[in-house]
Motif scaffolding. Structure first.
Motif, PDB file in Angstrom:
ATOM      1  N   GLY A   1     -56.104  44.337   7.695  1.00  0.00           N
ATOM      2  CA  GLY A   1     -55.939  43.450   8.831  1.00  0.00           C
ATOM      3  C   GLY A   1     -55.228  44.062  10.017  1.00  0.00           C
ATOM      4  O   GLY A   1     -54.564  45.091   9.916  1.00  0.00           O
ATOM      5  N   TYR A   2     -55.396  43.386  11.148  1.00  0.00           N
ATOM      6  CA  TYR A   2     -54.732  43.732  12.403  1.00  0.00           C
ATOM      7  C   TYR A   2     -53.770  42.598  12.754  1.00  0.00           C
ATOM      8  O   TYR A   2     -54.190  41.450  12.933  1.00  0.00           O
ATOM      9  CB  TYR A   2     -55.764  43.906  13.517  1.00  0.00           C
ATOM     10  N   HIS A   3     -52.488  42.938  12.856  1.00  0.00           N
ATOM     11  CA  HIS A   3     -51.444  41.937  12.993  1.00  0.00           C
ATOM     12  C   HIS A   3     -50.810  41.973  14.379  1.00  0.00           C
ATOM     13  O   HIS A   3     -50.531  43.038  14.929  1.00  0.00           O
ATOM     14  CB  HIS A   3     -50.351  42.170  11.940  1.00  0.00           C
ATOM     15  N   LEU A   4     -50.550  40.778  14.908  1.00  0.00           N
ATOM     16  CA  LEU A   4     -49.752  40.623  16.108  1.00  0.00           C
ATOM     17  C   LEU A   4     -48.282  40.698  15.715  1.00  0.00           C
ATOM     18  O   LEU A   4     -47.903  40.251  14.623  1.00  0.00           O
ATOM     19  CB  LEU A   4     -50.071  39.264  16.742  1.00  0.00           C
ATOM     20  N   ALA A   5     -47.453  41.253  16.580  1.00  0.00           N
ATOM     21  CA  ALA A   5     -46.038  41.440  16.259  1.00  0.00           C
ATOM     22  C   ALA A   5     -45.384  40.114  15.876  1.00  0.00           C
ATOM     23  O   ALA A   5     -45.383  39.159  16.650  1.00  0.00           O
ATOM     24  CB  ALA A   5     -45.308  42.064  17.448  1.00  0.00           C
ATOM     25  N   GLY A   6     -44.849  40.058  14.645  1.00  0.00           N
ATOM     26  CA  GLY A   6     -44.140  38.871  14.197  1.00  0.00           C
ATOM     27  C   GLY A   6     -45.009  37.781  13.619  1.00  0.00           C
ATOM     28  O   GLY A   6     -44.517  36.688  13.319  1.00  0.00           O
ATOM     29  N   VAL A   7     -46.313  38.043  13.439  1.00  0.00           N
ATOM     30  CA  VAL A   7     -47.230  37.039  12.889  1.00  0.00           C
ATOM     31  C   VAL A   7     -47.724  37.540  11.531  1.00  0.00           C
ATOM     32  O   VAL A   7     -48.278  38.633  11.436  1.00  0.00           O
ATOM     33  CB  VAL A   7     -48.414  36.770  13.844  1.00  0.00           C
TER      34      VAL A   7
ATOM     35  N   PHE B   1     -50.160  36.713   9.336  1.00  0.00           N
ATOM     36  CA  PHE B   1     -51.558  36.777   8.929  1.00  0.00           C
ATOM     37  C   PHE B   1     -52.376  37.496   9.995  1.00  0.00           C
ATOM     38  O   PHE B   1     -52.167  37.292  11.187  1.00  0.00           O
ATOM     39  CB  PHE B   1     -52.108  35.377   8.684  1.00  0.00           C
ATOM     40  N   PRO B   2     -53.314  38.338   9.566  1.00  0.00           N
ATOM     41  CA  PRO B   2     -54.070  39.132  10.545  1.00  0.00           C
ATOM     42  C   PRO B   2     -55.004  38.276  11.398  1.00  0.00           C
ATOM     43  O   PRO B   2     -55.654  37.357  10.896  1.00  0.00           O
ATOM     44  CB  PRO B   2     -54.856  40.109   9.668  1.00  0.00           C
ATOM     45  N   LEU B   3     -55.091  38.611  12.684  1.00  0.00           N
ATOM     46  CA  LEU B   3     -56.020  37.923  13.572  1.00  0.00           C
ATOM     47  C   LEU B   3     -57.410  38.546  13.492  1.00  0.00           C
ATOM     48  O   LEU B   3     -58.408  37.911  13.833  1.00  0.00           O
ATOM     49  CB  LEU B   3     -55.527  37.968  15.021  1.00  0.00           C
ATOM     50  N   LEU B   4     -57.463  39.800  13.088  1.00  0.00           N
ATOM     51  CA  LEU B   4     -58.719  40.498  12.835  1.00  0.00           C
ATOM     52  C   LEU B   4     -58.615  41.045  11.421  1.00  0.00           C
ATOM     53  O   LEU B   4     -57.545  41.519  11.010  1.00  0.00           O
ATOM     54  CB  LEU B   4     -58.928  41.664  13.813  1.00  0.00           C
ATOM     55  N   GLY B   5     -59.711  41.022  10.661  1.00  0.00           N
ATOM     56  CA  GLY B   5     -59.580  41.533   9.311  1.00  0.00           C
ATOM     57  C   GLY B   5     -60.918  41.697   8.603  1.00  0.00           C
ATOM     58  O   GLY B   5     -61.952  41.201   9.058  1.00  0.00           O
TER      59      GLY B   5
ATOM     60  N   PHE C   1     -54.061  31.560   8.278  1.00  0.00           N
ATOM     61  CA  PHE C   1     -53.990  31.704   6.820  1.00  0.00           C
ATOM     62  C   PHE C   1     -55.370  31.458   6.211  1.00  0.00           C
ATOM     63  O   PHE C   1     -55.832  32.218   5.355  1.00  0.00           O
ATOM     64  CB  PHE C   1     -52.977  30.718   6.234  1.00  0.00           C
ATOM     65  N   GLY C   2     -56.045  30.396   6.657  1.00  0.00           N
ATOM     66  CA  GLY C   2     -57.357  30.067   6.106  1.00  0.00           C
ATOM     67  C   GLY C   2     -58.390  31.147   6.364  1.00  0.00           C
ATOM     68  O   GLY C   2     -59.174  31.488   5.460  1.00  0.00           O
ATOM     69  N   LEU C   3     -58.407  31.709   7.577  1.00  0.00           N
ATOM     70  CA  LEU C   3     -59.370  32.764   7.890  1.00  0.00           C
ATOM     71  C   LEU C   3     -59.130  33.991   7.021  1.00  0.00           C
ATOM     72  O   LEU C   3     -60.076  34.630   6.538  1.00  0.00           O
ATOM     73  CB  LEU C   3     -59.265  33.155   9.367  1.00  0.00           C
ATOM     74  N   SER C   4     -57.869  34.347   6.838  1.00  0.00           N
ATOM     75  CA  SER C   4     -57.552  35.584   6.110  1.00  0.00           C
ATOM     76  C   SER C   4     -57.671  35.423   4.602  1.00  0.00           C
ATOM     77  O   SER C   4     -57.641  36.421   3.872  1.00  0.00           O
ATOM     78  CB  SER C   4     -56.140  36.065   6.465  1.00  0.00           C
ATOM     79  N   HIS C   5     -57.805  34.183   4.120  1.00  0.00           N
ATOM     80  CA  HIS C   5     -57.905  33.967   2.670  1.00  0.00           C
ATOM     81  C   HIS C   5     -59.255  33.401   2.239  1.00  0.00           C
ATOM     82  O   HIS C   5     -59.465  33.143   1.048  1.00  0.00           O
ATOM     83  CB  HIS C   5     -56.781  33.038   2.204  1.00  0.00           C
ATOM     84  N   ALA C   6     -60.169  33.224   3.183  1.00  0.00           N
ATOM     85  CA  ALA C   6     -61.502  32.718   2.837  1.00  0.00           C
ATOM     86  C   ALA C   6     -62.258  33.756   2.011  1.00  0.00           C
ATOM     87  O   ALA C   6     -62.109  34.965   2.218  1.00  0.00           O
ATOM     88  CB  ALA C   6     -62.280  32.389   4.103  1.00  0.00           C
ATOM     89  N   THR C   7     -63.075  33.281   1.104  1.00  0.00           N
ATOM     90  CA  THR C   7     -63.875  34.188   0.270  1.00  0.00           C
ATOM     91  C   THR C   7     -65.370  34.079   0.566  1.00  0.00           C
ATOM     92  O   THR C   7     -66.161  34.845   0.031  1.00  0.00           O
ATOM     93  CB  THR C   7     -63.645  33.899  -1.231  1.00  0.00           C
TER      94      THR C   7
ATOM     95  N   ARG D   1     -63.992  43.712   1.213  1.00  0.00           N
ATOM     96  CA  ARG D   1     -65.306  44.160   0.753  1.00  0.00           C
ATOM     97  C   ARG D   1     -66.374  43.068   0.844  1.00  0.00           C
ATOM     98  O   ARG D   1     -67.560  43.346   0.705  1.00  0.00           O
ATOM     99  CB  ARG D   1     -65.205  44.676  -0.690  1.00  0.00           C
ATOM    100  N   ASN D   2     -65.919  41.844   1.100  1.00  0.00           N
ATOM    101  CA  ASN D   2     -66.840  40.717   1.074  1.00  0.00           C
ATOM    102  C   ASN D   2     -67.174  40.164   2.455  1.00  0.00           C
ATOM    103  O   ASN D   2     -68.292  39.707   2.694  1.00  0.00           O
ATOM    104  CB  ASN D   2     -66.253  39.595   0.212  1.00  0.00           C
ATOM    105  N   LEU D   3     -66.221  40.183   3.391  1.00  0.00           N
ATOM    106  CA  LEU D   3     -66.474  39.594   4.707  1.00  0.00           C
ATOM    107  C   LEU D   3     -65.608  40.265   5.765  1.00  0.00           C
ATOM    108  O   LEU D   3     -64.602  40.907   5.449  1.00  0.00           O
ATOM    109  CB  LEU D   3     -66.250  38.075   4.689  1.00  0.00           C
ATOM    110  N   ALA D   4     -66.003  40.084   7.007  1.00  0.00           N
ATOM    111  CA  ALA D   4     -65.255  40.622   8.152  1.00  0.00           C
ATOM    112  C   ALA D   4     -65.228  39.573   9.253  1.00  0.00           C
ATOM    113  O   ALA D   4     -66.177  38.796   9.410  1.00  0.00           O
ATOM    114  CB  ALA D   4     -65.901  41.908   8.673  1.00  0.00           C
ATOM    115  N   TYR D   5     -64.144  39.564  10.008  1.00  0.00           N
ATOM    116  CA  TYR D   5     -64.055  38.636  11.131  1.00  0.00           C
ATOM    117  C   TYR D   5     -63.284  39.263  12.272  1.00  0.00           C
ATOM    118  O   TYR D   5     -62.499  40.196  12.088  1.00  0.00           O
ATOM    119  CB  TYR D   5     -63.419  37.307  10.709  1.00  0.00           C
ATOM    120  N   GLY D   6     -63.551  38.758  13.451  1.00  0.00           N
ATOM    121  CA  GLY D   6     -62.873  39.250  14.644  1.00  0.00           C
ATOM    122  C   GLY D   6     -62.926  38.189  15.727  1.00  0.00           C
ATOM    123  O   GLY D   6     -63.499  37.105  15.548  1.00  0.00           O
ATOM    124  N   LEU D   7     -62.338  38.503  16.866  1.00  0.00           N
ATOM    125  CA  LEU D   7     -62.171  37.520  17.929  1.00  0.00           C
ATOM    126  C   LEU D   7     -62.598  38.075  19.279  1.00  0.00           C
ATOM    127  O   LEU D   7     -62.479  39.265  19.544  1.00  0.00           O
ATOM    128  CB  LEU D   7     -60.699  37.096  18.042  1.00  0.00           C
ATOM    129  N   THR D   8     -63.094  37.189  20.115  1.00  0.00           N
ATOM    130  CA  THR D   8     -63.145  37.427  21.550  1.00  0.00           C
ATOM    131  C   THR D   8     -62.583  36.170  22.204  1.00  0.00           C
ATOM    132  O   THR D   8     -62.386  35.139  21.561  1.00  0.00           O
ATOM    133  CB  THR D   8     -64.565  37.707  22.081  1.00  0.00           C
TER     134      THR D   8
END
Length: 795
Positions: free
Chosen positions: A295-301, A303-307, A407-413, A310-317
């Protein structure tokens, strides 16, 4: 003489001891990437492998232990960044930087992020997994504060380290939410422009969405008013002083199996954020028997905002939806403590705040609030007595569930679990991009959208007293723009206008079609994408829109008035392929002429201050091609020459001449020397780099760089009179996940993993980033162990 020599030897020895002492002290401030450490509260041993770029790969027996270690290692590389980020919403930057930050602190205190955080925390379920894991992460940060070395910035500013709390997490997310917004730069300014110039001029601006441009497809009369100008100027001034970057835009596309060589999804994302040092993201790979995420973490947060895993990937614009509205309020003429509403007079709420100022007296101030939000007049140093303007921001209105969403995005399967977390994001508005190993690709616009009355433009200051210009309803998440497994076999976002599902226009500050047009052009043309070709695409610096515009404008030239060298350059522009290589000269002349064209056509009506404010808006970016292609219009005429009505042709030729003369003055008459590398540079600035003697120790760069504004490799810059383009925002990472070979997915950071200037990983990716290179995001444990640069064990 012997005595003199003894004294010199003694002094030399003393000096040597001082030097050794200083060296030992400085060395002690470095992050500790190896050895063994005690970490109270963990239930079992946690092993952290640091790869050759300083990225931690954390192996633990349970997630709570893992995330506590994540907090520790994140803090040792980024504590100073965490410190600054948590101070923004609480108005505590003046404690660090002095009186120069008072206006900025006033502004952010008035937004109510910290007050909203306190209200959120008072209703938190402390036993929820989201909050329990967040607290474990904070415990890791606080343990580093107790036992780890103090970063050098704390010594230089003289501030004390303080424990982190759950408030700091929410306030960091709140700053991010405001950083996405554009209304504060645009709405008050547009209102002043309309009041000064009239509707005829406004109709010739790209305020509304242009149906002829590329949209993201879904599947499934008054006196001149300076108040808006003042608000825009004051807010812009406050934000310019921020010592941390702002979020700007982004690209992402996800290619479905039918369009890839290996028959698996390929995911690409490069969020565009203001450049600064340290860079925004902290990479970390966390692995337990039941959970794994890179994952890619914002300082002090936590859960990763990008991550990805082996099963899934997500990102933001950035969605770029309009989530801030401004309202004129009407004060009761017989009672200044009241304002008018549709139901009658209501009492203003008076909010008192105190700002502590380094080397100065505390600053106490009071601002007023209505049911819409804070009154900006006194906060933004407005002229006393002007009409009150309130700012209504969706972030501070509904219950804040953004941390639960992360939390939900980073723990979804799977895709269903992932999608179920999205309605919890009410602000900031995000385009969430998704791809998985099962072949699904999807894009969802996440935000709490609302419907306004028909024909009402939220791009201007609204009437707050009548009750007729209020939101009619909130949209259900199912009415948000989205595309799931579309038949064209890809999804993408480039911050451009989305099509509608709900039968209405979604108001926003969408960026022009340039990047979107290029992304669609490239994706449509190919059905055998692989990781290598996607990595070339993410570095693409060709603009089809710029070449279309220059082709249109060159038709206006009277070649008989050009000298031989100018004829050669015009011919070169005609044949320009729109690429921005370092040795090309066409981009330099194009942008210099473009600036003069906008200046010559608009500054006479707007005046210098309003014109410079306009240059900082997304509206300006949309206006460039749209306005340049208008054959006639009021803007082309110079109002300072009342006896002459200038035409587009005259303005374009004058602008080309102005650009040519200025380039001769800067680089000499040989146009072959006007290369892009001389004007387009990138320097990653640390707050201390503003001090000339500290610049080389804290800043990274400068580097000449390819790319430009609004190409896929979006290395953007502000326009100004200098004609030099200092890049201030761009890809905060470039990451590509290929589900046919997940363990060899690739990425890069703009500078390095560490924010500690004494770490070898402070800038070890900077040249790679400029060169367009990548490195692996390693997930194979055997490879990680074999190639690890160091190992840090927590017990």
């Amino acid at each position: 003489m012997k005595k003199y020599k003894k004294i010199l030897l003694a002094l030399a020895g003393l000096l040597l001891l001082v030097i050794i002492g200083i060296a030992i002290f400085i060395n002690s401030l470095k992050p500790d990437y190896s050895g063994k450490k005690s970490l109270p509260g963990i239930s079992d041993e946690v092993t952290t492998y640091f790869d050759p770029y300083g990225i931690p790969h954390i192996y633990a027996q349970n997630e709570k232990d893992a995330i506590k270690v994540l907090g520790y290692v994140h803090a040792q590389d980024r504590l100073w960044q965490m410190e600054l980020l948590r101070r923004v919403a609480k108005g505590r930057l003046s404690e660090v930087f002095g009186e120069d930050m008072v206006k900025t602190d006033k502004f952010f205190l008035s937004l109510g992020i910290d007050d909203h955080t306190k209200a959120t925390i008072s209703n938190l379920d402390k036993q929820s997994e989201t909050i329990a894991l967040s607290q474990a992460y904070l415990d890791g940060i606080n343990e580093f504060i107790k036992q780890g070395p103090t970063p050098i910035e704390f010594y230089l500013t003289g501030i004390e380290k303080e424990p982190f709390t759950i408030e700091d997490v929410y306030n960091a997310v709140g700053y991010m939410a405001f950083s996405f917004a554009m209304a504060h730069k645009t709405d008050p300014l547009l209102t002043s422009m309309r009041n000064k110039l009239g509707d005829d001029y406004i109709r010739e601006l790209a305020v509304s969405s242009d149906t002829s441009t590329v949209w993201i497809k879904n599947h499934k009369g008054e006196e001149t008013d300076t108040l808006g100008t003042n608000i825009t100027a004051s807010v812009t001034s406050a934000l310019e002083k921020l010592p941390i970057p702002q979020f700007e835009g982004s690209n992402s596309w996800v290619v479905a199996p039918k369009k890839t060589k290996n028959g698996k999804v390929i995911f690409a994302n490069d969020p565009h954020i203001g450049f600064a040092q340290p860079s925004v993201w902290y990479e970390a790979h966390v692995s337990t028997p039941t959970y794994e995420k890179y994952g890619y973490h914002l300082a002090g947060v936590p859960f990763p905002l990008l991550g990805h895993d082996r099963n899934l990937a997500y990102g933001l614009t950035m969605f770029e939806n309009d989530d801030i509205d401004f309202y004129y309020e009407e004060t009761n003429p017989s009672d200044s403590t009241q304002y008018k509403t549709a139901e009658g007079w209501e009492n203003y709420e008076f909010v008192n705040k105190t700002i502590k100022v380094k080397d100065g007296d505390d600053v106490t101030f009071t601002y007023k609030k209505t049911h819409h939000g804070p009154i900006l007049n006194n906060i933004a140093d407005q002229i006393s007595g002007e009409r009150p303007v309130a700012m209504s921001w969706i972030y501070t209105k509904p219950t804040n569930m953004v941390l639960h969403a992360l939390f939900g995005l980073s723990h979804a399967t799977n895709i269903e679990e992932f999608k179920s977390a999205l309605p919890n994001i009410h602000a900031p508005g995000l385009n969430v991009m998704y791809g998985d190993a099962q072949g699904n690709v999807a894009w969802w616009a996440t935000a709490k959208l609302y419907e306004m009355p028909d024909s009402l433009s939220t791009k201007f200051i609204l009437d707050g007293a009548s009750g007729n210009e209020e939101p009619l309803r909130y949209l259900d998440f199912s009415e948000n723009p989205m595309a799931e497994n579309p038949p064209w076999n890809y999804v993408y976002s480039a911050n451009n206008q989305p099509d509608s599902i709900a039968g209405m226009l979604y108001p926003g500050y969408y960026l022009p079609e340039n990047r979107a047009k290029r992304i669609v052009q490239l994706l449509d043309a190919k059905d055998d994408w692989d990781k290598e070709s996607i990595s070339e695409m993410i570095l693409d610096d060709t603009s089809p829109v710029n070449t279309e515009l220059i082709t249109e404008l060159i038709k206006l030239f009277d070649v008989t008035h050009l000298n031989n060298e100018q004829l050669v350059m015009v011919d070169s522009l005609k044949n320009w392929n729109g690429k921005y290589s370092l040795t090309s000269t066409s981009p330099t002349l194009y942008h210099r002429a473009l600036y003069y064209m906008v200046k010559n056509t608009m500054e006479d009506e707007l005046g210098p201050e309003m014109f410079n404010q306009f240059l900082s808006t997304h509206l300006f970016k949309r206006q460039i091609a749209w306005g340049g292609k208008m054959e006639t219009g009021k803007w082309w005429d110079n109002i300072n020459t009342p006896d002459v009505v200038e035409t587009r042709e005259e303005m374009v030729i004058k602008s080309f001449s102005d650009a040519w003369n200025s380039l001769v003055e800067d680089f000499g008459p040989d146009s072959s020397q006007w290369t892009w590398d001389k004007v387009h540079t990138l320097e990653h600035e640390h707050p201390f780099g503003q001090v000339a003697s500290l610049r080389k120790y804290f800043n990274v760069g400068p580097f000449p760089v390819n790319g430009t504004r609004e190409v896929i490799n979006n290395l953007a810059f502000p326009y100004d009179s200098t004609g030099f383009y200092k890049v201030n925002s761009g890809p905060s990472t470039r990451r590509i996940i290929d589900f046919s070979d997940v363990e060899n997915s690739i990425s890069i950071l703009p500078t390095g993993q560490s924010g500690n200037p004494l770490s070898k990983h402070y800038d070890d990716q900077a040249q790679m980033y400029v060169n367009g290179e990548f490195r692996k995001m390693m997930m194979n444990q055997q490879e990680i162990e074999e190639t690890a640069e160091s190992v840090l064990i927590f017990r």
